[in-house]
Design an enzyme around this catalytic site. Structure first.
Site, PDB file in Angstrom:
ATOM      1  N   THR A  20       0.629   5.055   4.897  1.00 23.70           N
ATOM      2  CA  THR A  20      -0.037   4.032   5.718  1.00 23.70           C
ATOM      3  C   THR A  20       1.024   3.157   6.389  1.00 23.70           C
ATOM      4  O   THR A  20       0.890   2.782   7.557  1.00 23.70           O
ATOM      5  CB  THR A  20      -0.963   3.152   4.845  1.00 23.70           C
ATOM      6  OG1 THR A  20      -1.732   3.997   4.004  1.00 23.70           O
ATOM      7  CG2 THR A  20      -1.871   2.290   5.675  1.00 23.70           C
TER       8      THR A  20
ATOM      9  N   CYS B  39       2.068   0.386  -8.894  1.00 27.99           N
ATOM     10  CA  CYS B  39       3.222   0.870  -8.144  1.00 27.99           C
ATOM     11  C   CYS B  39       4.445   0.991  -9.042  1.00 27.99           C
ATOM     12  O   CYS B  39       5.274   1.870  -8.896  1.00 27.99           O
ATOM     13  CB  CYS B  39       3.508  -0.089  -7.000  1.00 27.99           C
ATOM     14  SG  CYS B  39       3.744  -1.783  -7.556  1.00 27.99           S
TER      15      CYS B  39
ATOM     16  N   THR C 133       3.044   4.563   1.254  1.00 30.19           N
ATOM     17  CA  THR C 133       4.138   4.775   2.206  1.00 30.19           C
ATOM     18  C   THR C 133       3.614   5.421   3.489  1.00 30.19           C
ATOM     19  O   THR C 133       4.049   5.077   4.592  1.00 30.19           O
ATOM     20  CB  THR C 133       5.237   5.628   1.532  1.00 30.19           C
ATOM     21  OG1 THR C 133       5.741   4.868   0.424  1.00 30.19           O
ATOM     22  CG2 THR C 133       6.378   5.954   2.477  1.00 30.19           C
TER      23      THR C 133
ATOM     24  N   GLU D 257       5.581  -3.416   0.906  1.00 29.46           N
ATOM     25  CA  GLU D 257       5.718  -3.068  -0.521  1.00 29.46           C
ATOM     26  C   GLU D 257       4.971  -1.770  -0.723  1.00 29.46           C
ATOM     27  O   GLU D 257       3.737  -1.748  -0.673  1.00 29.46           O
ATOM     28  CB  GLU D 257       5.114  -4.177  -1.399  1.00 29.46           C
ATOM     29  CG  GLU D 257       5.824  -5.510  -1.307  1.00 29.46           C
ATOM     30  CD  GLU D 257       7.167  -5.510  -2.025  1.00 29.46           C
ATOM     31  OE1 GLU D 257       7.556  -4.482  -2.616  1.00 29.46           O
ATOM     32  OE2 GLU D 257       7.833  -6.547  -1.979  1.00 29.46           O
TER      33      GLU D 257
ATOM     34  N   GLY E 227       0.840  -1.195   0.000  1.00 26.48           N
ATOM     35  CA  GLY E 227       0.000   0.000   0.000  1.00 26.48           C
ATOM     36  C   GLY E 227       0.870   1.238   0.000  1.00 26.48           C
ATOM     37  O   GLY E 227       2.046   1.201  -0.385  1.00 26.48           O
TER      38      GLY E 227
END
Ligand code: NAD
Length: 499
Positions: A237, A291, A235, A255, A233
């Site tokens: 969070t 991403c 950065t 990740e 998710g």
């Protein structure tokens, strides 16, 4: 028409939580709309409570000792059966995924294909990778075993909900762990269908599923019975999660976000139409919401003008915006309203700073376009190297293209980012590899980028604030075990320790 999985075409799909092998009907549920046409409800998922999250964790903890002692062959057989069933159901799964996510059907099919490739790789490799090692040596015998970690909390994002959940489920369960999975509320349905089909092949409690937002997430990241967090998710969070997990020192694979760059060297042939198409796809696949998409493009000044001209030609040819179910469509809507507004904001900000925004591609169905969370893909020229559109992760269908003068400058521009997930270098292979070696990223692809160059046999992950640890490859299996060393020394009483 009634479908085999109980899914009626275009009828709302009902997702449940799965706790200890049972489907659990929550008191509250939330609707997931179709991003191409938000008036249409694709389905409902439960709003689970903290108490339900705790029950799921406890079920996983109870199932763990027995599951950890199950033979690897049995684990592989169960997982392979689940994969076979998922493959049979793939047409239904991909339709549901496209309806709730907005990604074109070919893209949903690609996501499933990557998921199956990885799950099968993990099945093939797990026995060899986790084979214990016995070493006889001059000081005795050492046995190294690879023990499961325990209960894993898996938290996945909306952009590749199935691939980024199965990337965790397969190695974790094969290695003998149990799991509680929490998918994103922005794409909770198809992943629920997949998780249910996998969970059905395993003993109760081995794979549990809960839904909800941060409240449930907090329970999954703080509960003392959770040994590891596997999170994909944002950065931001992840920073909350790291803090939450500190109290009980949980293992972690993170990740996270990226601001992946494509670096185009002077040796790149702008007239190579296939390469140019690959570059466009690297920017706009899944409507730019990956991403590992190339989110900023640096082009050597000597070829800049001809590059931009040929890039626009290629983009206008490949980008066809519309319904995910139209086979001519390559780019669907943005997944949700908040993301749409965020990307629109970044583009408006770039324009207000004097950048030129060029619309790309064709809109195939203007009526649908007006209804949904659609955004015509754009190219941004003339942005400053440090404008938000360049330094932020836009995660949407827009890309800045900027000139650079020499290798030193572009490597510095690349590496000054707080992120370092993937990257790509385009041009002569040898020169590109030379530049790649100096790039700070988890993966650097040459003459391709994003999912086009993904190979699940090799580790994937980020450096700097793009993550901790690796998924995929042998490392992606090893990240679900603890190395346990059993020493049997022959020299039991050490001579230098006094009697
Ligand atoms: P997000 O961080 O908003 O949400 C991810 C998940 O975390 C969701 O399930 C969400 O409900 C949950 N969550 C939210 N708050 C939480 C909390 N306090 N505790 C525990 N869980 C919580 O991310 P997103 O918007 O779903 O996904 C987009 C981001 O994910 C982008 O930054 C993208 O780059 C990144 N991403 C990274 C990879 C990778 O492999 N590196 C892959 C895909 C996406």
């Amino acid at each position: 028409m009634e479908r085999r999985l109980g899914l009626v075409a275009n009828e709302p799909f009902i997702a449940y939580a799965i706790i200890n092998g049972e489907q659990v009907r929550a008191e509250k549920r939330f609707a997931r709309e179709n991003p191409a046409n938000p008036a249409e409800i694709v389905g409902y998922a439960p709003v689970n409570t903290r108490e339900e999250a705790v029950r799921a964790i406890e079920a996983a903890a109870e199932a763990f000792p027995k599951w950890a002692n199950t033979a690897i062959d049995e684990r592989v057989q169960r997982m392979q059966r689940a994969i076979d069933k998922l493959k049979e159901a793939a047409p239904e799964i991909k339709r549901l995924l496209s309806r709730e996510h907005g990604k074109a059907l070919y893209d949903s099919e690609g996501e499933l294909a990557v998921s199956f490739m990885w799950m099968e790789f993990a099945c093939r490799m797990v026995k060899e990778v986790l084979q214990e090692k016995v070493k006889q040596h001059e000081r005795g015998k050492t046995i190294i075993t690879y023990d499961p970690v325990g209960v894993v909390s898996a938290i996945s994002p909306w952009n590749y909900p199935i691939a980024l959940s199965t990337i965790k489920i397969a190695p974790a369960l094969l290695a003998g762990n149990t799991m509680v999975l929490k998918p994103s509320p922005y794409a909770p349905l198809a992943v629920s269908m997949v998780t249910k089909m996998i969970a059905d092949e395993f003993p109760p409690g081995v794979l549990n599923l809960v839904h909800g937002e941060a409240e449930v997430g907090v329970e999954l990241t703080t509960h003392p019975k959770v040994a590891k967090i596997a999170f994909t998710g944002g950065t931001k969070t992840a920073k909350h999660i790291m803090k939450a997990a500190a109290e009980t020192i949980k293992k972690m694979t993170l990740e996270l976000g990226g601001n992946d760059a494509a670096i185009v060297l002077p040796s790149f042939d702008v007239y190579d139409a296939r390469a140019m198409r690959r570059l466009v796809i690297s920017n706009f696949l899944t409507t730019g919401q990956i991403c590992m998409i190339a989110k900023r493009v640096y082009v050597h000044r000597s070829i800049f003008d001809s590059f931009v001209e040929k890039y626009i030609e290629a983009a206008n040819q490949w980008i066809r915006v519309g319904s995910p179910f139209n086979p001519d469509v390559t780019v669907g809507p943005v997944n949700n309203k908040a993301q749409l507004e965020y990307v629109q904001g970044l583009i408006a900000d770039a324009e207000s700073r004097g950048a030129k925004v060029i619309k790309l591609g064709r809109i195939l169905d203007p009526d649908l376009f007006a209804k949904g969370y659609f955004l015509q893909p754009t190219l941004v020229l003339g942005a400053d190297y440090h404008d938000p559109i360049v330094v932020e992760e836009q995660f949407g269908p827009t890309v800045p293209i900027l000139p650079f003068d020499d290798e030193e400058q572009v490597i510095a521009l690349h590496n000054e980012s707080i992120y370092g997930l993937t990257s790509s270098v385009w041009g002569d292979e040898e020169e590109a590899i030379r530049v790649a070696r100096r790039i700070e990223a988890g993966t650097t692809m040459i003459n391709t980028a994003a999912v086009q160059g993904l190979d699940v046999r090799f580790p994937f992950g980020g450096v700097k604030q793009s993550g901790v640890g690796r998924e995929y490859g042998v490392e992606g299996i090893m990240s679900y075990v603890e190395t346990h060393v059993i020493h049997v020394p022959t020299e039991l009483d050490l001579p230098y320790i006094p009697e």
